[in-house]
Design a protein around this motif. Structure first.
Motif, PDB file in Angstrom:
ATOM      1  N   GLY A   1       0.820  -1.213   0.000  1.00  0.00           N
ATOM      2  CA  GLY A   1       0.000   0.000   0.000  1.00  0.00           C
ATOM      3  C   GLY A   1       0.850   1.257   0.000  1.00  0.00           C
ATOM      4  O   GLY A   1       0.430   2.308  -0.467  1.00  0.00           O
TER       5      GLY A   1
ATOM      6  N   TRP B   1       3.075  -2.537  -5.905  1.00  0.00           N
ATOM      7  CA  TRP B   1       2.614  -3.768  -5.260  1.00  0.00           C
ATOM      8  C   TRP B   1       1.732  -4.530  -6.223  1.00  0.00           C
ATOM      9  O   TRP B   1       0.841  -3.963  -6.830  1.00  0.00           O
TER      10      TRP B   1
ATOM     11  N   ASP C   1      -1.261  -4.569   6.111  1.00  0.00           N
ATOM     12  CA  ASP C   1      -0.808  -3.643   5.077  1.00  0.00           C
ATOM     13  C   ASP C   1      -0.629  -2.262   5.693  1.00  0.00           C
ATOM     14  O   ASP C   1      -0.780  -2.095   6.897  1.00  0.00           O
TER      15      ASP C   1
ATOM     16  N   ARG D   1      -2.430   0.307   5.573  1.00  0.00           N
ATOM     17  CA  ARG D   1      -3.652   0.836   6.150  1.00  0.00           C
ATOM     18  C   ARG D   1      -3.831   0.354   7.572  1.00  0.00           C
ATOM     19  O   ARG D   1      -4.206   1.114   8.473  1.00  0.00           O
TER      20      ARG D   1
END
Ligand code: MN
Length: 714
Positions: A589, A627, A689, A691
């Motif tokens: 991310g 990614w 990730d 986030r």
């Protein structure tokens, strides 16, 4: 059943200084511990340890061994604990009892004859003290003597086979001929009772037929020796049914007369007398060539010493004669146990027993010095090895320090390659766990698994290491290849060309490469840049670069960030062609950029990482990456954050609770600075990730005791 006072008297008869009260306490302790337990024979269970102790008194063992014999089944079969035994009888006895218990636990795990040699080594490796083995042998002898009481023919057979394959050879190696013979005979009657019966019948027939042949032979030999002035004790001994059976199996011989199955023994006072006796016998009777053996000047490895010869003796019977001293005679029968008599000053010694023990240990493949053994009576010969079991009971022999991964590779290369976990003695344990003697290891495999480069750090066997390296090299090449092609393609497109195989083939010679793939691997590994390749194809571009300007960092970033098709990166294996930078810990991310590092492939940084400044004037090494959205990205990544929080009670607890609440897992924590007011802490957190990490950071920032939270950036 021997009674308490009888046992004590026996011990005191050869060891007057033995502690009577301790022997009595051990007797009572074991009797109480076994309580109402019964043997298969219907006898009280306690009769067994008592008989085992009785057997050991015949070997005149020290009282610690006798006490160990009395207690040897209490830990395994009764509520008694090792700690109790230690507090009642001291550490020496506790250590011995523990040793015997360990040997008992590994019995019957392996029923493969081919494993017998390994199993014997395992027993030796686990018997740190030779007395442990002596107690175990006596235990086995008594169990064999009472084997017929067992009601389970299969189990009887297994025990008999194990006795023959493992315990009897051990007894022989330890020089305990009498014990070996009895174990063999008991096992033989269980395994092949018919053969034993027929041999015994034949022996009886020959004995009858010969009249008192043995008596006549002994009488004549005695006269011959007395006339020569030698004082000797003579005896005749029948070979055992099992040894005759073995001979018949291996040499397809028959036995026709008593002399084939009799050995005559002459026991004299001194070694000199041995050789004089030999001279007299050879002078009186014709010697049978090739039957003479001098085990006095060349003792057998287990310490056996004697002169052996064959002659055409009285009544023209071919006979075998063994000549030895009293000391040699005793050692021939009880072997290593004689060491204990020596230690207690009971046996007379000619000073050669040390040598004998030394030789015994040599044959047992002792690795450390035998002097040490004599001092501590420890068996340290297989200390550099561990022996572990497969779930089926096969023994796997590994070097000391070996792990479950070594075990898996030792079983089979493919099992090693696909192993994902291991159960040691039924419990799931980390793959790096070092194995101990007797561990049962069950390897868990998965077809999806491939060797992990991290294994290389803890495996100890060459086989495991070679397989892992081979896999890493193949994997690296695969990754370099993919990466290299992507880099070359980008280099072409930046100059407005498109990559073609034809163009690459044209420059292979220039780079001394055999194929386009080899060239791509070189580029992927960072030994060449994409630009090198493009310039080789279009030499005119070279000039252009030489006059080009250094691209400022910000522009480089901006340029990279927005241009062309980025190289997709997947979930990465550490140590492979792609790495995550340790400075900024990029997470799925994050916006990222790759830096090509010579020989190491590509290192992934977050686009705002400060480390990137040092690559500002090396545009060739920058690589757009992104990614790749795939299932692999659902795997856990590690994010690093720096936290400053109040140095107050509970603030660290608060911090970890908050992270856990938000489903993060702290994989590493380091207090980097501690002042009276604040902690500065570095945390590695396993997250899904970027986030997820951002959520955790937000949660931490909202907490009163936490002063600041920052992601690591270079
Ligand atoms: Mn037992």
């Amino acid at each position: 059943m021997i009674r308490q006072f009888e046992l004590v008297e026996k011990v005191k008869s050869y060891d007057p200084g033995a502690a009577e009260d301790v022997l009595n306490r051990a007797y009572v302790f074991a009797m109480k511990a076994h309580g109402l337990q019964l043997r298969a024979s219907g006898d009280p269970y306690f009769s067994h340890p008592l008989e085992v102790a009785g057997i050991l008194t015949e070997y005149k063992l020290d009282s610690a061994s006798i006490i160990t014999a009395l207690l040897h089944d209490t830990i395994e079969d009764t509520p008694a604990t090792l700690n109790e035994i230690r507090s009642h009888f001291g550490t020496e006895v506790a250590r011995l009892v523990d040793g015997v218990t360990k040997l008992t636990r590994i019995e019957f795990q392996s029923d493969h004859a081919k494993q017998a040699e390994n199993f014997r080594k395992l027993l030796l490796a686990m018997s740190e003290d030779i007395r442990v083995l002596l107690v175990k042998l006596a235990d086995r002898l008594h169990n064999m003597r009472t084997l017929h009481h067992l009601n389970d023919p299969e189990k009887q057979r297994v025990i008999a086979m194990e006795t023959m394959d493992i315990y009897s050879p051990l007894a022989e190696r330890m020089g305990m001929q009498a014990m070996k013979n009895e174990l063999d005979d008991l096992a033989f009657s269980e395994i092949n009772g018919d053969a034993r019966d027929s041999i015994r019948a034949r022996l009886e027939f020959l004995r009858d037929q010969g009249g008192d042949l043995a008596g006549r032979v002994i009488g004549e030999l005695q006269t011959t020796l007395t006339e020569a002035g030698i004082e000797a004790t003579l005896s005749g001994r029948e070979k055992t049914p099992y040894s005759i059976w073995r001979k018949m199996q291996h040499k397809s011989v028959t036995f026709e007369q008593l002399s084939d199955i009799m050995a005559f023994r002459v026991v004299v006072d001194t070694i000199e007398d041995c050789y004089r006796t030999l001279g007299v016998i050879h002078g009186a009777y014709r010697m049978v060539p090739s039957r003479f053996k001098d085990y006095i000047s060349m003792p057998k490895p287990n310490g056996y010493r004697s002169l052996h010869t064959g002659v055409i003796g009285p009544e023209r019977h071919r006979i075998e004669v063994q000549i030895r001293t009293h000391d040699m005679h005793e050692i021939a029968d009880i072997g290593v146990a004689a060491h204990w008599q020596y230690k207690q000053g009971i046996a007379k010694t000619d000073g050669r027993q040390y040598r004998w023990l030394r030789e015994l240990l040599d044959i047992l493949e002792q690795t450390s010095g035998p002097e040490e053994f004599l001092e501590h009576t420890k068996l340290e010969m297989f200390q550099d090895q561990v022996f572990c079991f497969t779930p089926k009971g096969d023994l796997i022999n590994l070097p000391h320090g070996a792990t479950s991964v070594d075990f898996a590779y030792a079983v089979h290369s493919e099992i090693g390659d696909s192993c994902v976990g291991a159960k040691i003695n039924g419990r799931i344990m980390p793959l790096r766990t070092r194995l101990n003697n007797g561990d049962q290891v069950e390897v868990i495999t998965s077809k999806a698994q491939t060797p992990s480069p991290t294994w290389e750090r803890f495996v100890v066997t060459g086989k495991a290491r070679a397989r892992i390296r081979r896999f890493i090299r193949a994997k690296e090449r695969e990754q370099y290849l993919e990466l290299g092609h992507a880099i070359i393609e980008r280099a072409f497109s930046e100059e407005g060309y498109s990559k073609s195989n034809k163009a690459l083939k044209g420059v292979l010679k220039h780079f001394h490469m055999a194929s386009a793939d080899d060239l791509a691997v070189e580029v992927g590994a960072g030994h060449l840049t994409g630009r090198d390749v493009v310039e080789a194809v279009y030499p005119a571009l070279k000039k252009k670069r030489q006059t080009g300007k250094v691209v400022p960092l910000a522009r480089a970033r901006a340029k990279r960030a927005g241009k062309g098709a980025p190289v997709p990166i997947k979930g990465l294996i550490p140590g492979m062609a792609l790495h995550f930078a340790g400075c900024c810990h990029p997470l799925p991310g994050d916006r990222i950029v790759g830096i090509v590092t010579t020989g190491r492939g590509v290192t992934i940084h977050t686009i705002d990482c400060e480390t990137l400044a040092q690559y500002a004037d090396m545009p060739d090494r920058w690589l757009d990456v992104s990614w790749e959205v795939s299932a692999e990205l659902a795997e856990i990544s590690v994010g690093r954050i720096h936290v400053t929080c109040l140095n107050a009670p509970g603030s660290l607890g608060n911090l970890s609770t908050l992270i856990a609440k938000n489903e993060g897992n702290i994989s590493n924590l380091k207090i980097t600075n501690r002042s009276p007011d604040f902690f500065e802490i570095m945390l590695d957190i396993e997250v899904r990730d970027v986030r997820h990490l951002t959520d955790i950071i937000a949660a931490l920032r909202a907490t009163p005791v936490i002063n600041s939270v920052e992601r690591a950036r270079g």
